[in-house]
Design a protein around this motif. Structure first.
Motif, short mmCIF file in Angstrom:
data_model
loop_
_atom_site.label_atom_id
_atom_site.label_comp_id
_atom_site.label_asym_id
_atom_site.label_seq_id
_atom_site.Cartn_x
_atom_site.Cartn_y
_atom_site.Cartn_z
N SER A 121 9.60 57.48 7.01
CA SER A 121 10.34 56.94 8.15
C SER A 121 9.72 55.64 8.66
CB SER A 121 10.45 57.97 9.27
OG SER A 121 9.18 58.30 9.82
N VAL A 122 8.41 55.54 8.63
CA VAL A 122 7.74 54.32 9.07
C VAL A 122 8.01 53.21 8.06
CG1 VAL A 122 5.53 53.25 9.66
CG2 VAL A 122 5.99 55.60 10.37
N ARG A 123 7.96 53.53 6.76
CA ARG A 123 8.24 52.52 5.75
C ARG A 123 9.66 51.97 5.87
NH1 ARG A 123 5.32 51.15 1.74
NH2 ARG A 123 3.28 52.06 1.40
N VAL A 124 10.61 52.84 6.17
CA VAL A 124 11.99 52.39 6.35
C VAL A 124 12.06 51.38 7.50
CG1 VAL A 124 14.29 53.14 7.15
CG2 VAL A 124 13.12 54.40 5.33
N LYS A 125 11.42 51.71 8.61
CA LYS A 125 11.42 50.80 9.76
C LYS A 125 10.72 49.48 9.44
CE LYS A 125 12.37 49.98 14.06
NZ LYS A 125 13.74 49.82 14.51
N LEU A 126 9.61 49.54 8.71
CA LEU A 126 8.90 48.31 8.34
C LEU A 126 9.75 47.45 7.41
CD1 LEU A 126 5.28 49.67 7.89
CD2 LEU A 126 6.01 47.88 9.49
N ASN A 127 10.56 48.04 6.59
CA ASN A 127 11.45 47.28 5.70
C ASN A 127 12.53 46.53 6.48
OD1 ASN A 127 10.54 47.49 3.00
ND2 ASN A 127 11.22 49.62 2.95
#
Length: 161
Positions: A153-159
């Motif tokens: 979920s954090v990686r999605v937001k960082l993308n």
């Protein structure tokens, strides 16, 4: 080290120092960082900078409200769990220098690696959060996972940056 860190990330680091000192820690650690991340995410940095009943320790310049990553209830639950988890002792003056733990040093290094991986101009609080989640066997990371916050979920937001 903080040359390529955003103002928000620098405020998180400053908040980490305040949290550690106010709980009387020997060194800044992962729980202090996570508390500061949660408070900053919820636009509560001003509250972090205030002593209980003493007013602010200084002006907080350049704060810009942002859209939180965490829901208010999720942040509240994680913060309450962190408060119960972190050991307390006699507070240490805000002006006293404080070291960081090896795990916190690894988080800082990992956050900088993630900033480069995502081709972002600066390290942001979510890079730090991602690094916390990647730590093996840390109760602070377990609190996040139990709240439904995952590496993915954090990686999605960082993308989205």
């Amino acid at each position: 080290m903080l040359d390529n860190w955003s103002l928000r990330a620098k405020q998180v680091i400053f908040g980490t120092r305040l949290k550690a000192g106010r709980r009387g820690a020997d060194a800044m650690d992962v729980g202090d960082l996570l508390s500061a991340i949660m408070l900053e995410d919820q636009n509560m940095t001003r509250e972090l900078m205030c002593h209980e009943g003493d007013g602010q320790i200084g002006r907080v310049a350049g704060l810009e409200p942002h859209t939180p990553f965490f829901s208010a209830s999720s942040a509240s639950n994680v913060l309450a769990s962190l408060e119960a988890l972190l050991l307390r002792s006699n507070p240490i003056a805000d002006s006293t220098d404080m070291t960081i733990t090896a795990d916190l040093r690894r988080i800082f290094q990992s956050a900088e690696s993630h900033q480069q991986e995502f081709h972002h101009k600066q390290v942001e609080p979510l890079h730090l959060l991602l690094a916390v989640l990647e730590l093996p066997s840390r109760p602070e990371a377990d609190l996040l996972r139990r709240a439904g916050i995952t590496v993915e979920s954090v990686r999605v937001k960082l993308n989205e940056f």
